[in-house]
Design an enzyme around this catalytic site. Sequence first.
Site, PDB file in Angstrom:
ATOM      1  N   TYR A 178      -8.874   5.484   7.897  1.00 41.28           N
ATOM      2  CA  TYR A 178      -9.266   5.944   9.236  1.00 41.28           C
ATOM      3  C   TYR A 178     -10.415   6.946   9.067  1.00 41.28           C
ATOM      4  O   TYR A 178     -10.293   7.888   8.280  1.00 41.28           O
ATOM      5  CB  TYR A 178      -8.101   6.661   9.936  1.00 41.28           C
ATOM      6  CG  TYR A 178      -6.909   5.784  10.256  1.00 41.28           C
ATOM      7  CD1 TYR A 178      -6.913   4.959  11.375  1.00 41.28           C
ATOM      8  CD2 TYR A 178      -5.771   5.798   9.440  1.00 41.28           C
ATOM      9  CE1 TYR A 178      -5.803   4.166  11.688  1.00 41.28           C
ATOM     10  CE2 TYR A 178      -4.665   5.001   9.740  1.00 41.28           C
ATOM     11  CZ  TYR A 178      -4.693   4.193  10.863  1.00 41.28           C
ATOM     12  OH  TYR A 178      -3.604   3.410  11.164  1.00 41.28           O
ATOM     13  N   PRO A 228      -2.815   1.046  18.982  1.00 45.13           N
ATOM     14  CA  PRO A 228      -2.707   0.476  17.631  1.00 45.13           C
ATOM     15  C   PRO A 228      -2.861   1.491  16.503  1.00 45.13           C
ATOM     16  O   PRO A 228      -2.541   1.170  15.356  1.00 45.13           O
ATOM     17  CB  PRO A 228      -3.822  -0.576  17.593  1.00 45.13           C
ATOM     18  CG  PRO A 228      -4.756  -0.202  18.692  1.00 45.13           C
ATOM     19  CD  PRO A 228      -3.953   0.507  19.728  1.00 45.13           C
ATOM     20  N   HIS A 261       0.844  -1.201   0.000  1.00 43.83           N
ATOM     21  CA  HIS A 261       0.000   0.000   0.000  1.00 43.83           C
ATOM     22  C   HIS A 261       0.876   1.247   0.000  1.00 43.83           C
ATOM     23  O   HIS A 261       1.900   1.290   0.673  1.00 43.83           O
ATOM     24  CB  HIS A 261      -0.890   0.013   1.254  1.00 43.83           C
ATOM     25  CG  HIS A 261      -2.049  -0.933   1.164  1.00 43.83           C
ATOM     26  ND1 HIS A 261      -2.969  -1.074   2.156  1.00 43.83           N
ATOM     27  CD2 HIS A 261      -2.419  -1.789   0.188  1.00 43.83           C
ATOM     28  CE1 HIS A 261      -3.873  -1.970   1.790  1.00 43.83           C
ATOM     29  NE2 HIS A 261      -3.556  -2.420   0.614  1.00 43.83           N
ATOM     30  N   LYS A 265       2.208   0.359  14.758  1.00 41.19           N
ATOM     31  CA  LYS A 265       3.664   0.331  14.952  1.00 41.19           C
ATOM     32  C   LYS A 265       4.177  -0.857  15.766  1.00 41.19           C
ATOM     33  O   LYS A 265       5.381  -1.155  15.736  1.00 41.19           O
ATOM     34  CB  LYS A 265       4.108   1.618  15.672  1.00 41.19           C
ATOM     35  CG  LYS A 265       4.034   2.847  14.821  1.00 41.19           C
ATOM     36  CD  LYS A 265       5.136   2.836  13.791  1.00 41.19           C
ATOM     37  CE  LYS A 265       4.755   3.584  12.551  1.00 41.19           C
ATOM     38  NZ  LYS A 265       5.350   3.083  11.339  1.00 41.19           N
ATOM     39  N   TYR A 274       5.150   6.636   9.184  1.00 44.87           N
ATOM     40  CA  TYR A 274       4.207   5.548   8.856  1.00 44.87           C
ATOM     41  C   TYR A 274       4.897   4.455   8.043  1.00 44.87           C
ATOM     42  O   TYR A 274       4.736   3.265   8.329  1.00 44.87           O
ATOM     43  CB  TYR A 274       3.013   6.119   8.069  1.00 44.87           C
ATOM     44  CG  TYR A 274       1.972   5.068   7.759  1.00 44.87           C
ATOM     45  CD1 TYR A 274       1.170   4.539   8.770  1.00 44.87           C
ATOM     46  CD2 TYR A 274       1.799   4.577   6.468  1.00 44.87           C
ATOM     47  CE1 TYR A 274       0.227   3.555   8.499  1.00 44.87           C
ATOM     48  CE2 TYR A 274       0.858   3.598   6.189  1.00 44.87           C
ATOM     49  CZ  TYR A 274       0.076   3.098   7.211  1.00 44.87           C
ATOM     50  OH  TYR A 274      -0.852   2.114   6.942  1.00 44.87           O
TER      51      TYR A 274
HETATM   52  P1  RFL Z   1       3.636 -10.992  21.498  1.00 44.36           P
HETATM   53  O1  RFL Z   1       3.188 -11.109  20.068  1.00 44.36           O
HETATM   54  O2  RFL Z   1       2.602 -10.665  22.513  1.00 44.36           O
HETATM   55  O3  RFL Z   1       4.354 -12.356  21.851  1.00 44.36           O
HETATM   56  C1  RFL Z   1       4.674 -12.703  23.180  1.00 44.36           C
HETATM   57  C2  RFL Z   1       4.682 -14.212  23.279  1.00 44.36           C
HETATM   58  O4  RFL Z   1       5.121 -14.592  24.582  1.00 44.36           O
HETATM   59  C3  RFL Z   1       4.292 -15.643  25.057  1.00 44.36           C
HETATM   60  N1  RFL Z   1       4.360 -15.642  26.526  1.00 44.36           N
HETATM   61  C4  RFL Z   1       5.084 -16.532  27.244  1.00 44.36           C
HETATM   62  N2  RFL Z   1       5.847 -17.579  26.879  1.00 44.36           N
HETATM   63  C5  RFL Z   1       6.450 -18.309  27.861  1.00 44.36           C
HETATM   64  N3  RFL Z   1       6.305 -18.038  29.189  1.00 44.36           N
HETATM   65  C6  RFL Z   1       5.551 -16.981  29.598  1.00 44.36           C
HETATM   66  N4  RFL Z   1       5.417 -16.701  30.902  1.00 44.36           N
HETATM   67  C7  RFL Z   1       4.903 -16.179  28.606  1.00 44.36           C
HETATM   68  N5  RFL Z   1       4.077 -15.088  28.650  1.00 44.36           N
HETATM   69  C8  RFL Z   1       3.782 -14.782  27.391  1.00 44.36           C
HETATM   70  C9  RFL Z   1       2.916 -15.311  24.483  1.00 44.36           C
HETATM   71  O5  RFL Z   1       2.081 -16.458  24.431  1.00 44.36           O
HETATM   72  C10 RFL Z   1       3.279 -14.794  23.107  1.00 44.36           C
HETATM   73  O6  RFL Z   1       3.315 -15.809  22.134  1.00 44.36           O
HETATM   74  O7  RFL Z   1       4.780  -9.887  21.650  1.00 44.36           O
HETATM   75  P2  RFL Z   1       5.932  -9.396  20.625  1.00 44.36           P
HETATM   76  O8  RFL Z   1       6.670 -10.560  20.045  1.00 44.36           O
HETATM   77  O9  RFL Z   1       6.653  -8.354  21.350  1.00 44.36           O
HETATM   78  O10 RFL Z   1       5.124  -8.760  19.389  1.00 44.36           O
HETATM   79  C11 RFL Z   1       4.389  -7.585  19.551  1.00 44.36           C
HETATM   80  C12 RFL Z   1       3.175  -7.586  18.601  1.00 44.36           C
HETATM   81  O11 RFL Z   1       2.452  -8.788  18.767  1.00 44.36           O
HETATM   82  C13 RFL Z   1       2.276  -6.380  18.873  1.00 44.36           C
HETATM   83  O12 RFL Z   1       3.059  -5.228  19.072  1.00 44.36           O
HETATM   84  C14 RFL Z   1       1.321  -6.105  17.683  1.00 44.36           C
HETATM   85  O13 RFL Z   1       0.379  -7.135  17.515  1.00 44.36           O
HETATM   86  C15 RFL Z   1       0.622  -4.771  17.914  1.00 44.36           C
HETATM   87  N6  RFL Z   1      -0.339  -4.458  16.879  1.00 44.36           N
HETATM   88  C16 RFL Z   1       0.073  -4.015  15.638  1.00 44.36           C
HETATM   89  N7  RFL Z   1       1.373  -3.871  15.352  1.00 44.36           N
HETATM   90  C17 RFL Z   1       1.789  -3.497  14.101  1.00 44.36           C
HETATM   91  O14 RFL Z   1       2.992  -3.359  13.850  1.00 44.36           O
HETATM   92  N8  RFL Z   1       0.891  -3.282  13.076  1.00 44.36           N
HETATM   93  C18 RFL Z   1      -0.458  -3.408  13.297  1.00 44.36           C
HETATM   94  O15 RFL Z   1      -1.228  -3.278  12.345  1.00 44.36           O
HETATM   95  C19 RFL Z   1      -0.910  -3.737  14.618  1.00 44.36           C
HETATM   96  N9  RFL Z   1      -2.220  -3.855  14.884  1.00 44.36           N
HETATM   97  C20 RFL Z   1      -1.701  -4.623  17.129  1.00 44.36           C
HETATM   98  C21 RFL Z   1      -2.622  -4.277  16.114  1.00 44.36           C
HETATM   99  C22 RFL Z   1      -2.154  -5.112  18.370  1.00 44.36           C
HETATM  100  C23 RFL Z   1      -3.502  -5.230  18.592  1.00 44.36           C
HETATM  101  N10 RFL Z   1      -3.923  -5.751  19.851  1.00 44.36           N
HETATM  102  C24 RFL Z   1      -4.566  -7.012  19.925  1.00 44.36           C
HETATM  103  C25 RFL Z   1      -3.337  -5.210  21.049  1.00 44.36           C
HETATM  104  C26 RFL Z   1      -3.967  -4.398  16.340  1.00 44.36           C
HETATM  105  C27 RFL Z   1      -4.431  -4.833  17.590  1.00 44.36           C
HETATM  106  C28 RFL Z   1      -5.917  -4.868  17.828  1.00 44.36           C
HETATM  107  C1  PHB Z   2      -4.836  -3.726  10.854  1.00 45.66           C
HETATM  108  O1  PHB Z   2      -4.908  -3.929   9.626  1.00 45.66           O
HETATM  109  O2  PHB Z   2      -4.980  -4.644  11.686  1.00 45.66           O
HETATM  110  C2  PHB Z   2      -4.578  -2.361  11.362  1.00 45.66           C
HETATM  111  C3  PHB Z   2      -4.668  -1.247  10.507  1.00 45.66           C
HETATM  112  C4  PHB Z   2      -4.408   0.012  11.018  1.00 45.66           C
HETATM  113  C5  PHB Z   2      -4.069   0.165  12.336  1.00 45.66           C
HETATM  114  C6  PHB Z   2      -3.979  -0.941  13.183  1.00 45.66           C
HETATM  115  C7  PHB Z   2      -4.243  -2.206  12.690  1.00 45.66           C
HETATM  116  O3  PHB Z   2      -3.824   1.401  12.828  1.00 45.66           O
END
Ligand code: RFL
Ligand code: PHB
Length: 395
Positions: A197, A289, A72, A293, A380
């Site tokens: 958005y 979110p 994109h 990032k 971004y």
């Molecule tokens: P994770 O992915 O949470 O992985 C941590 C892992 O550790 C495990 N764990 C354990 N394992 C052993 N012993 C324990 N005691 C443990 N406790 C936990 C867990 O089961 C898990 O597998 O962290 P990590 O690797 O730092 O990655 C971070 C990302 O997952 C997170 O920042 C993103 O998902 C955030 N996020 C987004 N990031 C983006 O770059 N682009 C996006 O579009 C984006 N959209 C989002 C998001 C996060 C969202 N939520 C659910 C908060 C959208 C949403 C809605």
């Molecule tokens: C997504 O595609 O999950 C998404 C898009 C934009 C955001 C966060 C998550 O700001």
Amino acid sequence: MRTQVAIVGAGPAGLVLARMLELQGIDSVVLESRSREYVEKRTRAGILEQPTVDVVHELGIGDRLAAEGMAHDGFHLRFDRTTHRFDFHSLVGGHATVYPQQKLVADLIAARVSSGLPILFGAFVKGIDTATGRVTYERDGHVHELDADIVAGCDGFHGVARTAIPTALRRDRSRSYPFSWLGILANSTPVSDEGMYCAHENGLSVHSMRGPAVTRQYLQVPEGTDLADWPDDRIWDELAVRSESHDGAPLDRGEIVDRSLAPLRSFVSETMSHERLFLLGDAAHIVPPTGAKGLNLAVSDAAVLSHALGRWFATGARDALDAYAATCLPRIWAAQLFSWTLTTTLHRMSDDPLDARLRFARLRRWVESEAERTALGEVYLGLPFPSRWSHRWNH
Ligand code: RFL
Ligand code: PHB
């Protein structure tokens, strides 16, 4: 059991670090509390910055991303029923790529398994001794110990690693927002060809996608919202109200196949290491979110730490390891500022008309000014990683 680096958590931070270490010939063991199936299905992030995509290719696991990722140029912004396209690619170069986090996680796990390297699922880490590098975990009802030179805490915001740092040494900066994101995954046609958005007086809606017939959409809802109060029709009605326009196609409704609530928080643990323990990704910081990032920061932390570990194991020089937090933090704070700016501009922040006027003044500046859009686009699409670490694992 003994290893050079014990990696706690098989999310993006832990798995990317494990792959970077593998390519440098450094041993590691990954301990993950959940099952492989669970982590490969967990619906989360979807937007990868250009530097993240570049790393995925350098790590030799980018085939599926190249085939299935959707590049994109920027995103759409809708307010006052009017749509504006922010073409960041033409302003700063590079792309954002839509590729679900769980696919990236699955690609990294497949690579690790095919290299025959240890990754233990169902291994719940209970304690980390930061002085000795001993990790205690429970698996199949038994307690085990893993001794490591370095422990990488990649266990997310609710993990145990951060709590192993003594409270007196912690420097946590934290803010919660009084709203959450209600997220859905649906079998429906995206309302626009890039993410969008919508800043509406009822609050934000976000329209993203996972494929030509699969959408990922979010609604700003008050904190404490109960999903049971949001049946499908209410979700679609509210998404339609917030994205109403005089210049766009109407919203396509479809079957909702996944739904979740996520609170919004800005958090940085500025103490990112202590003795043998280093924190990466969500274990060290959370961005709201808005701006997408989180996953990308996890990858840049892994790049900085893998470079520092490569240097330490090869030469004994601790300088890059000691500078780990100082190297990561400026990029983390730049992403925090960006996410905070987008969050406070796009959400309904309060009932105060002054807040609303300021938000809409900023939205109009973004539309009017190419300089403003360029500044947004630089962050971004992805600021450069902190140091010249890249190619290190290719030698
Ligand atoms: P994770 O992915 O949470 O992985 C941590 C892992 O550790 C495990 N764990 C354990 N394992 C052993 N012993 C324990 N005691 C443990 N406790 C936990 C867990 O089961 C898990 O597998 O962290 P990590 O690797 O730092 O990655 C971070 C990302 O997952 C997170 O920042 C993103 O998902 C955030 N996020 C987004 N990031 C983006 O770059 N682009 C996006 O579009 C984006 N959209 C989002 C998001 C996060 C969202 N939520 C659910 C908060 C959208 C949403 C809605
Ligand atoms: C997504 O595609 O999950 C998404 C898009 C934009 C955001 C966060 C998550 O700001």
